[in-house]
Scaffold this motif. Structure first.
Motif, PDB file in Angstrom:
ATOM      1  N   HIS A 179       0.816  -1.213   0.000  1.00  0.00           N
ATOM      2  CA  HIS A 179       0.000   0.000   0.000  1.00  0.00           C
ATOM      3  C   HIS A 179       0.849   1.263   0.000  1.00  0.00           C
ATOM      4  O   HIS A 179       0.519   2.240  -0.687  1.00  0.00           O
ATOM      5  CB  HIS A 179      -0.942  -0.010   1.198  1.00  0.00           C
ATOM      6  N   THR A 211      -6.402   3.593  -1.152  1.00  0.00           N
ATOM      7  CA  THR A 211      -5.345   2.660  -0.766  1.00  0.00           C
ATOM      8  C   THR A 211      -5.036   2.764   0.719  1.00  0.00           C
ATOM      9  O   THR A 211      -4.855   1.745   1.413  1.00  0.00           O
ATOM     10  CB  THR A 211      -4.070   2.941  -1.583  1.00  0.00           C
ATOM     11  N   ARG A 258      -5.156  -1.609  -8.200  1.00  0.00           N
ATOM     12  CA  ARG A 258      -4.367  -0.612  -7.474  1.00  0.00           C
ATOM     13  C   ARG A 258      -3.010  -0.398  -8.138  1.00  0.00           C
ATOM     14  O   ARG A 258      -2.516   0.729  -8.226  1.00  0.00           O
ATOM     15  CB  ARG A 258      -4.163  -1.053  -6.020  1.00  0.00           C
TER      16      ARG A 258
END
Length: 388
Positions: A179, A211, A258
């Motif tokens: 992340h 995130t 992501r």
């Protein structure tokens, strides 16, 4: 001391006809028979010899045996209880000789009684003393085994703590590294295009928000599980993340999305019939895919990446590869490699009987291949691969 005093009192009060009365010498010899018994645990064999010699002198002086008879008997018991069998045999023979002499000194008993007394008394004393010695040896062995068991338990507890620390470190590394790598790239991008492309900057900030929220949810779930395991505390009822299932292969497309938002094109493909797998295997596969894609962001940005998930009859094979382009955009904040990623991957795979093969590709780029044994697919079961 007590035995000598009792022998002196009995000898003074009881003196049959034809036996001399107790005098000063009798008192002295009685004390010489019993006083050495105070050291019977320290030096049992010398105490036995001293007591037997004193008792023999007492009998030779013509005094009645009285309670002095028990001095050599108690000393023999101490030898049998604290010394090996050979020393106990010598002690029994010495005691038998003194007891026989004592029986012969009492003329009214006769030879048969003296012989029987000389055989039975030392034999019984030897039996009880030897039993006490064996019991003491067993107790010492039990104490040694108990101490060894305690040391092994402490060692196993330390190993368990160390293993748990490594497991927590792997989880934190996977969650935080992935992340934060996405956030780092997006923050650098947003700062670079903040004035020239506000829409792109806003999109990057939105990705950072999503995130970071997901990272917080995963960390909260991990801490809740650790807290529950440590003190059986119930999860907070108002926190849905506390009850969320552990991530698995179904969440791989979200990880890929992501990574795409961070500027790395990712293609996810599935081969074979997808089927449910044990939760531990699912989590292991998910974390390794997550770590491998994170390494692409950190070390090969903005390379293109491919994730291939193959469901084979008895194993799961996941290949994460990239083409190795390294043109880093201006303003991107890429962290330096830490060296723990591949180690963590291999440790995770070993926990489930699998392996990780990682290295550069001949055509350029890098490849990570995870192989995990999985249960065989039931006969006749058909499955459709999930959408990529």
């Amino acid at each position: 001391m007590a035995l000598g005093t009792a022998a002196a009192v009995v000898g003074h009060q009881y003196h049959p006809v034809s036996w001399p009365r107790f005098d000063a010498l009798a008192y002295v010899l009685s004390m010489m028979v019993s006083l050495p018994l105070a050291l019977r645990r320290v030096a049992p064999l010398p105490v036995l010899v001293a007591s037997c010699l004193a008792f023999t002198g007492y009998l030779a002086a013509g005094y009645q045996p009285s309670l002095n008879f028990w001095g050599p008997v108690v000393a023999q018991y101490s030898v049998a209880a604290h010394r090996p069998a050979r020393a106990a045999a010598v002690a029994a023979a010495l005691t038998a000789a003194v007891v026989f002499y004592s029986g012969m000194a009492a003329r009214e008993l006769g030879v048969l009684v003296a012989v029987t007394q000389a055989l039975v008394v030392p034999g019984v004393v030897w039996m009880f003393g030897n039993g006490a010695r064996l019991l003491a040896e067993r107790n010492r062995q039990l104490a040694a085994v108990t101490a060894q068991l305690r040391r092994e338990q402490e060692w196993r507890a330390r190993q368990a703590v160390a293993e748990e620390q490594r497991r927590i470190a792997r989880e934190l590394h996977d969650v935080v590294a992935h992340h934060m790598s996405v956030i780092s790239v997006q923050a650098g991008m947003a700062g670079y295009v903040f004035s020239s492309a506000p829409d792109t900057a806003r999109t990057a900030l939105g990705t950072i928000t999503e995130t970071s929220q997901e990272a917080l949810r995963e960390l909260r779930r991990m801490l809740t599980l650790l807290r529950s395991a440590s003190d059986d505390a119930p999860a907070e009822s108002g926190d849905p993340a506390s009850y969320a299932p552990m991530p698995g292969l179904a969440q791989v497309p979200q990880v890929a999305e992501r990574v795409r938002a961070a500027g790395v094109p990712v293609e996810v493909r599935t081969a074979g019939a997808a089927r449910p797998l044990p939760a531990g295997v699912e989590l292991c596969a998910y974390r390794i895919v997550q770590e491998a894609l994170t390494n692409v962001i950190k070390h090969a940005y903005p390379a293109r990446a491919t994730v291939l998930v193959e469901y084979q009859p008895h194993r799961l094979v996941i290949t994460i590869s990239n083409d190795g382009r390294r043109e880093q955009p201006v303003g991107a904040n890429i962290s330096r490699p830490s060296g723990h990623g591949l180690i963590g991957m291999r440790e995770r795979a070993r926990l489930y009987g699998g392996s990780v093969d990682a290295g550069p590709r001949a055509e350029g780029g890098f490849r990570v291949c995870l192989t995990l044994p999985i249960p065989a697919e039931p006969a006749g079961q058909q499955g459709e691969p999930p959408p990529a």
